[in-house]
Design a protein around this motif. Structure first.
Motif, PDB file in Angstrom:
ATOM      1  N   ALA A 229      72.003 100.767  32.317  1.00 26.21           N
ATOM      2  CA  ALA A 229      72.447 101.349  32.360  1.00 26.21           C
ATOM      3  C   ALA A 229      71.948 102.395  33.397  1.00 26.21           C
ATOM      4  N   GLU A 230      70.711 101.520  33.368  1.00 25.05           N
ATOM      5  CA  GLU A 230      70.089 102.245  34.918  1.00 25.05           C
ATOM      6  C   GLU A 230      70.014 102.179  35.922  1.00 25.05           C
ATOM      7  N   THR A 231      70.356 103.107  37.115  1.00 22.52           N
ATOM      8  CA  THR A 231      70.644 102.745  38.350  1.00 22.52           C
ATOM      9  C   THR A 231      69.512 102.066  38.852  1.00 22.52           C
ATOM     10  N   ASN A 232      69.397 101.248  39.635  1.00 18.95           N
ATOM     11  CA  ASN A 232      68.812 100.320  40.837  1.00 18.95           C
ATOM     12  C   ASN A 232      67.557 101.394  41.767  1.00 18.95           C
ATOM     13  N   SER A 233      68.179 102.777  41.683  1.00 20.63           N
ATOM     14  CA  SER A 233      67.022 103.312  42.063  1.00 20.63           C
ATOM     15  C   SER A 233      65.830 104.010  41.218  1.00 20.63           C
ATOM     16  N   ASN A 234      66.280 104.169  39.776  1.00 19.58           N
ATOM     17  CA  ASN A 234      65.130 104.424  38.810  1.00 19.58           C
ATOM     18  C   ASN A 234      64.193 102.651  38.048  1.00 19.58           C
ATOM     19  N   THR A 235      62.212 103.882  38.883  1.00 23.78           N
ATOM     20  CA  THR A 235      61.674 102.429  38.407  1.00 23.78           C
ATOM     21  C   THR A 235      61.568 102.568  36.945  1.00 23.78           C
ATOM     22  N   ALA A 236      61.730 103.210  36.075  1.00 24.36           N
ATOM     23  CA  ALA A 236      60.993 103.545  34.812  1.00 24.36           C
ATOM     24  C   ALA A 236      61.157 102.237  34.036  1.00 24.36           C
ATOM     25  N   TYR A 237      60.488 102.248  33.741  1.00 22.71           N
ATOM     26  CA  TYR A 237      60.377 100.827  32.515  1.00 22.71           C
ATOM     27  C   TYR A 237      61.421 100.798  31.370  1.00 22.71           C
ATOM     28  N   ASN A 238      61.670  99.638  30.879  1.00 25.23           N
ATOM     29  CA  ASN A 238      62.991  99.852  29.677  1.00 25.23           C
ATOM     30  C   ASN A 238      63.290  98.646  29.243  1.00 25.23           C
ATOM     31  N   TRP A 239      63.434  98.309  28.172  1.00 25.96           N
ATOM     32  CA  TRP A 239      63.545  97.294  27.166  1.00 25.96           C
ATOM     33  C   TRP A 239      64.610  96.432  27.984  1.00 25.96           C
ATOM     34  N   GLY A 240      65.420  97.244  28.043  1.00 22.38           N
ATOM     35  CA  GLY A 240      67.148  96.715  28.268  1.00 22.38           C
ATOM     36  C   GLY A 240      68.430  97.045  26.954  1.00 22.38           C
ATOM     37  N   TYR A 241      67.837  97.539  25.846  1.00 17.75           N
ATOM     38  CA  TYR A 241      68.846  97.803  24.940  1.00 17.75           C
ATOM     39  C   TYR A 241      70.383  98.942  25.383  1.00 17.75           C
ATOM     40  N   ASN A 242      70.386  98.703  26.408  1.00 20.85           N
ATOM     41  CA  ASN A 242      71.345  99.535  27.129  1.00 20.85           C
ATOM     42  C   ASN A 242      72.310  99.419  27.612  1.00 20.85           C
ATOM     43  N   PRO A 243      73.002  98.694  27.496  1.00 17.71           N
ATOM     44  CA  PRO A 243      74.601  97.266  28.554  1.00 17.71           C
ATOM     45  C   PRO A 243      75.328  98.481  29.463  1.00 17.71           C
ATOM     46  N   TYR A 244      75.289  98.027  30.206  1.00 11.60           N
ATOM     47  CA  TYR A 244      76.690  98.200  31.615  1.00 11.60           C
ATOM     48  C   TYR A 244      77.907  97.756  30.703  1.00 11.60           C
TER      49      TYR A 244
END
Length: 728
Positions: free
Chosen positions: A289-304
């Motif tokens: 879900a994070e947009t490409n402009s968002n450079t914050a860290y995330n594991w990726g357990y929020n699928p879009y």
């Protein structure tokens, strides 16, 4: 809305013109106190009411397609209003879309056929653009799509796509029109706003140099050599964690990993090959879900979007054409394969990052793809606000086709399922059978639990894991063995717990884990008919790292606040922490089952006591490869244990049962016999005298140098917090 005395609890569409009510209290439903409206607010005529069933004789929910329908119950001046929930099984019975094999875009030269399943929609149009970054519906070339009432599929056939680059569907459900990226897109614009008009099976811009259309798997010679799961050693990694090991300011790029693998003498290539792992397991790398402009860290357990790579891991090189994501993820997988390492992908089909306007699924078919409660809310067995309905025909179909897409188009060799307990055992069985038809050595495994109270029926848990496999003759579906993990180093939930290596003993669980966790053994905790289905581990991306948990334990604490840097412990305490870590590794690698470690575990990776680092800064999550030298003695033991496991063959990797027991009734002191080896584990704080049968062994096997070394000196005792491998 004001609550009525009786209470309208829920309304469920149970037939083509029928709604069934759940009313608490004694108030009866009548034509005078009920109002049913459609998505435009129009009041529907009630033909009859029988108890709690409403017959709307003039409405056919299957063909009218104007949600959401609402029901209002009046009690004097008060009114309760609820949304009528349409059970997914009803759509499954109405529409036979399961037979449609080519949803999405099918290209033939400059002609494209587009298909989307949207059975509730009143209208669907195809919108197309040329090269652009602005997807304004008003500037699109629009093509009306035709509806098939038998399948629920809308089609735009043989469309001229000359000069067209991007497309969306305009899907009208009731009064709402959503502009949606195709669920079945294989390439997409940044943030999956629009789908790319391309065929990644043939588009040269998506093909790395040397890429073959033929599926690859280094584990088992592309499926031609049968391999049990027990011969695998799985190594979990996150793209960004490891990118920063090589590029200090990286926000995580596939190409950072590729370069580190392809570079002559590259550190990552050398490290993984030297350690001896067979598989990497990559944390979620599909679009989240994070947009490409968002450079914050995330594991990726929020699928879009499940079928396209995560855009933030892509080096766009000035253009965002959607195909570079495909190219660069393929380059990374190819580099792992060239290094002789198989690739497993962590997948999160159990929930999506959002619902309604935050979900491609809800915007396509409202409510269908999720398990809903009787009150019309989203069931939340994931703990993330929703859970997908893997029991419905079309979401199950979507999962299987998505997984096959990752296998066939990216050559993924296995899949780790997040919260696998939210998927039915029968669904997981179908998944394994479909994937193993491509490659009998594909790895399918996951977390055998949910993240909360779920509406799932017969979920894939440890207790039901064998139901996900046809028989013990196939590898089948495996799962993480949290009972064994808890016994080794303490449970992760219910307060801070300690385990065997810290001196809190759970002999029965240790014995069961070492022996293979077979349900037929005489020990408590066995759960499977096939040894390889137990994934044995003590650390993963979740919770404390092993090194951090052991540090907190030794400091006498029960939370992150007690964590302190390794160097701040006394020399004796540092020795104990190393010994505990090595002992934990021995329990994992020498046990019957399939071993799994988290990347960096082998050199005391720390997250500075952070128990849940899914969005923590890079300073917490990034890999520090210098620790490999600092704690080289620990690293060498991990390497040596893997080498011993492989060199000993079926003794440790085989699927025949082993035996384990405590020695002289001393809790924490375990005798383990497997194949040609006799192993002793001493988790106690004192040296223990070996029993008499140890003297009959022919060799002592040391793994301290990273290579199994045999000597004829059989000791008479075993030091505290250590293990001893003897060859019979």
């Amino acid at each position: 809305m004001t609550q009525v005395a009786a209470g309208l609890v829920s309304a469920t569409i149970t037939g083509t013109s029928e709604i069934t009510l759940d009313i608490s209290g004694s108030l009866a439903a009548t034509a005078e106190n009920l109002i049913v409206t459609d998505g435009d607010g129009g009041v529907l005529s009630i033909a009859s009411i029988s108890g709690k069933k409403i017959d709307l004789g003039g409405v056919d929910f299957k063909t009218t397609r104007n949600p959401p329908y609402t029901v209002s119950l009046k009690d004097g001046e008060y009114t309760d209003t609820v949304t009528a929930v349409l059970d997914g099984s009803l759509l499954d019975s109405w529409f036979d879309a399961g037979a449609v094999a080519d949803l999405g875009l099918t290209l033939a030269g400059t002609s494209g056929t587009f298909k989307v399943w949207a059975p509730l929609a009143g209208d669907v149009s195809l919108l197309m653009w040329g090269e652009t970054t602005e997807f304004d519906p008003g500037s699109a070339a629009a093509v009306a799509m035709e509806f098939d009432g038998a399948t629920g599929v809308w089609t735009a056939a043989s469309v001229d796509v000359s000069g067209k680059v991007w497309y969306q569907y305009a899907i009208s459900n009731g009064a709402e029109t959503a502009y949606v990226c195709d669920l079945y897109a294989r390439a997409a614009s940044p943030d999956s706003v629009a789908a790319r008009i391309t065929d990644i099976s043939s588009d040269p811009e998506t093909m790395p140099a040397g890429w073959s259309a033929s599926y690859r798997n280094p584990f088992g010679a592309n499926g031609t050599e049968a391999k049990p799961y027990t011969e695998a050693v799985i190594y979990e990694m996150h793209i960004r964690d490891w990118s920063r090991a090589f590029v200090s300011d990286s926000t995580g790029k596939f190409r950072d990993i590729t370069a580190a693998l392809n570079e002559t003498g590259g550190k990552f290539y050398e490290h993984l090959r030297d350690l001896g792992i067979t598989h990497v397991q990559i944390l979620p790398s599909f679009d989240y879900a994070e947009t490409n402009s968002n450079t914050a860290y995330n594991w990726g357990y929020n699928p879009y979007h499940y079928d396209v790579p995560e855009g933030r891991y892509v080096d766009y090189e000035g253009t965002n054409d959607g195909r570079k994501a495909v190219l660069q993820m393929r380059e990374m997988v190819q580099a792992f394969h060239d290094a002789g390492i198989a690739v497993n992908l962590d997948v999160v089909y159990n929930h999506t990052s959002g619902t309604q306007k935050g979900s491609l699924f809800d915007q396509t078919v409202p409510g269908y793809y999720y398990r809903m409660t009787s009150t019309g809310s989203y069931s939340n067995g994931s703990g993330c606000g929703n859970e997908t309905a893997s029991n419905t025909r079309m979401f199950k179909k979507y999962m299987i086709e998505s997984l096959l897409h990752w296998m066939n188009e990216y050559h993924m060799n296995g899949f780790r399922f997040d919260l696998m307990g939210l998927h039915e055992s029968s669904t997981m069985k179908e998944i394994y059978e479909a994937l193993s038809a491509v490659d009998p050595n594909v790895m399918v495994y996951g977390e055998p639990w949910t993240g909360g109270t779920s509406a799932v029926v017969n979920g894939a848990t440890k207790a039901t894991i064998d139901n996900s496999s046809a028989s013990a003759l196939v590898n089948g579906v495996a799962c993480f063995n949290d009972d064994y993990r808890n016994a080794i180093k303490g449970a992760e939930f219910g307060g801070f717990k300690k385990g065997h290596v810290q001196g809190t003993f759970s002999d029965a669980a240790i014995i069961s884990g070492l022996s293979g966790s077979l349900k037929t053994d005489s020990y408590a905790g066995g759960f499977t008919a096939k040894i390889g289905r137990s994934i044995n581990y003590v650390e993963c991306h979740d919770n404390y790292t092993l090194a951090d948990k052991l540090a907190i334990s030794l400091a006498g604490g029960i939370s992150q606040s007690a964590w302190k840097p390794y160097a701040s412990f006394t020399a004796a305490q540092q020795d104990e922490l190393r010994a505990q870590n090595k002992l934990a590794a021995a329990y994992v690698f020498l046990a019957k089952g399939t071993p799994f470690i988290n990347g960096g575990q082998e050199f005391l990776r720390t997250k500075k006591g952070d128990e849940n680092s899914y969005s923590s800064p890079d300073a917490i999550n990034e890999i520090d490869l210098s620790l490999k030298s600092t704690y080289s003695d620990v690293y060498k033991v991990y390497k040596g244990l893997i080498a011993l496991r492989k060199s000993a063959g079926s003794s440790f990797m085989g699927e025949t049962a082993a035996s384990a027991s405590t020695v002289n009734s001393v809790s924490g002191f375990t005798r383990y016999e497997t194949g040609d080896y006799l192993v002793f584990f001493n988790a106690t704080a004192a040296a223990q005298t070996l029993p008499g049968d140890a003297a009959s062994c022919t060799a002592l096997v040391s793994v301290d140098t990273g290579v199994p070394v045999e000597t004829a000196d059989i000791p008479v005792s075993i030091p505290p917090k250590s293990f001893l491998v003897l060859k019979k």
